[in-house]
Design a protein around this motif. Sequence first.
Motif, PDB file in Angstrom:
ATOM      1  N   LEU A 189       3.300  15.424  -1.148  1.00  0.00           N
ATOM      2  CA  LEU A 189       2.919  14.608  -0.204  1.00  0.00           C
ATOM      3  C   LEU A 189       2.494  13.173  -0.532  1.00  0.00           C
ATOM      4  O   LEU A 189       1.789  13.175  -1.737  1.00  0.00           O
ATOM      5  N   VAL A 190       2.680  12.218   0.081  1.00  0.00           N
ATOM      6  CA  VAL A 190       2.383  10.923  -0.192  1.00  0.00           C
ATOM      7  C   VAL A 190       1.495  10.489   0.923  1.00  0.00           C
ATOM      8  O   VAL A 190       1.830  10.546   1.951  1.00  0.00           O
ATOM      9  N   ILE A 191       0.316  10.038   0.525  1.00  0.00           N
ATOM     10  CA  ILE A 191      -0.633   9.688   1.656  1.00  0.00           C
ATOM     11  C   ILE A 191      -1.164   8.349   1.399  1.00  0.00           C
ATOM     12  O   ILE A 191      -1.087   7.704   0.047  1.00  0.00           O
ATOM     13  N   PRO A 192      -1.643   7.639   2.583  1.00  0.00           N
ATOM     14  CA  PRO A 192      -2.153   6.342   2.149  1.00  0.00           C
ATOM     15  C   PRO A 192      -3.893   6.635   1.969  1.00  0.00           C
ATOM     16  O   PRO A 192      -4.464   7.584   2.103  1.00  0.00           O
ATOM     17  N   LYS A 193      -4.463   5.761   1.168  1.00  0.00           N
ATOM     18  CA  LYS A 193      -5.753   5.815   0.610  1.00  0.00           C
ATOM     19  C   LYS A 193      -6.759   5.778   1.779  1.00  0.00           C
ATOM     20  O   LYS A 193      -7.785   6.259   1.923  1.00  0.00           O
ATOM     21  N   VAL A 194      -6.170   4.781   2.868  1.00  0.00           N
ATOM     22  CA  VAL A 194      -7.034   4.733   3.953  1.00  0.00           C
ATOM     23  C   VAL A 194      -6.748   5.877   4.955  1.00  0.00           C
ATOM     24  O   VAL A 194      -5.773   6.500   5.052  1.00  0.00           O
ATOM     25  N   HIS A 195      -7.807   6.210   5.865  1.00  0.00           N
ATOM     26  CA  HIS A 195      -7.940   7.323   6.496  1.00  0.00           C
ATOM     27  C   HIS A 195      -7.211   6.853   8.009  1.00  0.00           C
ATOM     28  O   HIS A 195      -7.668   6.117   8.827  1.00  0.00           O
ATOM     29  N   ILE A 196      -5.659   7.585   8.132  1.00  0.00           N
ATOM     30  CA  ILE A 196      -5.135   7.370   9.467  1.00  0.00           C
ATOM     31  C   ILE A 196      -4.873   8.710   9.891  1.00  0.00           C
ATOM     32  O   ILE A 196      -4.155   9.637   9.199  1.00  0.00           O
ATOM     33  N   ALA A 197      -5.506   9.140  11.035  1.00  0.00           N
ATOM     34  CA  ALA A 197      -5.241  10.583  11.519  1.00  0.00           C
ATOM     35  C   ALA A 197      -3.807  10.994  11.838  1.00  0.00           C
ATOM     36  O   ALA A 197      -3.332  12.022  11.246  1.00  0.00           O
ATOM     37  N   ASP A 254       0.133  -3.689  12.390  1.00  0.00           N
ATOM     38  CA  ASP A 254       0.245  -4.500  11.048  1.00  0.00           C
ATOM     39  C   ASP A 254       0.016  -3.563   9.554  1.00  0.00           C
ATOM     40  O   ASP A 254       0.044  -3.643   8.707  1.00  0.00           O
ATOM     41  N   GLN A 255       0.137  -2.138  10.043  1.00  0.00           N
ATOM     42  CA  GLN A 255       0.247  -1.165   8.884  1.00  0.00           C
ATOM     43  C   GLN A 255       1.671  -0.523   8.722  1.00  0.00           C
ATOM     44  O   GLN A 255       2.056   0.291   7.833  1.00  0.00           O
ATOM     45  N   GLY A 256       2.684  -1.450   9.205  1.00  0.00           N
ATOM     46  CA  GLY A 256       4.123  -1.135   8.977  1.00  0.00           C
ATOM     47  C   GLY A 256       4.446  -1.149   7.377  1.00  0.00           C
ATOM     48  O   GLY A 256       5.214  -0.326   6.797  1.00  0.00           O
ATOM     49  N   PRO A 257       3.692  -2.194   6.814  1.00  0.00           N
ATOM     50  CA  PRO A 257       4.145  -2.356   5.302  1.00  0.00           C
ATOM     51  C   PRO A 257       3.400  -1.092   4.494  1.00  0.00           C
ATOM     52  O   PRO A 257       4.203  -0.727   3.327  1.00  0.00           O
ATOM     53  N   LEU A 258       2.269  -0.558   4.583  1.00  0.00           N
ATOM     54  CA  LEU A 258       1.852   0.542   4.342  1.00  0.00           C
ATOM     55  C   LEU A 258       3.009   1.826   4.274  1.00  0.00           C
ATOM     56  O   LEU A 258       3.011   2.396   3.356  1.00  0.00           O
ATOM     57  N   LEU A 259       3.307   1.885   5.644  1.00  0.00           N
ATOM     58  CA  LEU A 259       4.186   2.993   5.881  1.00  0.00           C
ATOM     59  C   LEU A 259       5.585   2.803   4.817  1.00  0.00           C
ATOM     60  O   LEU A 259       6.039   3.707   4.253  1.00  0.00           O
ATOM     61  N   GLY A 260       5.920   1.660   4.895  1.00  0.00           N
ATOM     62  CA  GLY A 260       6.988   1.390   3.862  1.00  0.00           C
ATOM     63  C   GLY A 260       6.721   1.433   2.662  1.00  0.00           C
ATOM     64  O   GLY A 260       7.519   2.136   1.699  1.00  0.00           O
ATOM     65  N   HIS A 261       5.518   1.144   2.051  1.00  0.00           N
ATOM     66  CA  HIS A 261       5.272   1.680   0.581  1.00  0.00           C
ATOM     67  C   HIS A 261       4.977   3.117   0.299  1.00  0.00           C
ATOM     68  O   HIS A 261       5.358   3.531  -0.692  1.00  0.00           O
ATOM     69  N   MET A 262       4.495   3.652   1.513  1.00  0.00           N
ATOM     70  CA  MET A 262       4.434   5.107   1.436  1.00  0.00           C
ATOM     71  C   MET A 262       6.121   5.666   1.048  1.00  0.00           C
ATOM     72  O   MET A 262       6.460   6.600   0.271  1.00  0.00           O
ATOM     73  N   MET A 263       7.214   5.200   1.881  1.00  0.00           N
ATOM     74  CA  MET A 263       8.531   5.574   1.629  1.00  0.00           C
ATOM     75  C   MET A 263       9.006   5.186   0.439  1.00  0.00           C
ATOM     76  O   MET A 263       9.802   6.046  -0.324  1.00  0.00           O
ATOM     77  N   HIS A 264       8.696   4.091  -0.018  1.00  0.00           N
ATOM     78  CA  HIS A 264       9.157   3.726  -1.334  1.00  0.00           C
ATOM     79  C   HIS A 264       8.636   4.461  -2.429  1.00  0.00           C
ATOM     80  O   HIS A 264       9.352   4.681  -3.282  1.00  0.00           O
ATOM     81  N   THR A 265       7.458   4.841  -2.357  1.00  0.00           N
ATOM     82  CA  THR A 265       6.850   5.805  -3.460  1.00  0.00           C
ATOM     83  C   THR A 265       7.490   6.936  -3.218  1.00  0.00           C
ATOM     84  O   THR A 265       7.833   7.464  -4.506  1.00  0.00           O
TER      85      THR A 265
END
Length: 114
Positions: free
Chosen positions: A40-48, A56-67
């Motif tokens: 499981l890849v999770i962001p450190k910030v809480h997003i339910a 503006d959190q598209g790049p974070l989702l992209g980073h999760m995918m790259h991870t």
Amino acid sequence: MDDCLFCKMVSGEITPDSVYEDDQVLAFRDINPQAPLHVLVIPKVHIATLNDLDDDQGPLLGHMMHTAIKIATGEGYAERGYRTVINCNAEAGQSVFHIHLHLLAGRPMHWPPG
Ligand code: AMP
Ligand code: ZN
């Protein structure tokens, strides 16, 4: 968020079986694996849920995918194949309400998923 299982992993209150961590994401092995590789890849910030993702959190989702891509590649599944899934809300099967990207590999996968 105080009563969130995955936030407790981010804060260190609960120690997951981690495979990767940086300033934005944490990745750990699923406690009930559905494939030989189930991370499981999770962001450190809480997003339910995905519905709560800001524009503006598209790049974070992209980073999760790259991870996930890096982990799949590191475990030898890049060419063989793997699946990434984010369940959103109850009917899709979401049970932990802190978004997480499932990375599954190591067995044949069927389509459509159940
Ligand atoms: P979902 O059903 O998409 O919300 O996925 C939640 C996932 O979290 C499930 O695959 C669970 O097996 C997994 N899970 C629940 N508790 C833990 C835990 N303590 N450590 C690792 N994975 C967990
Ligand atoms: Zn959380």
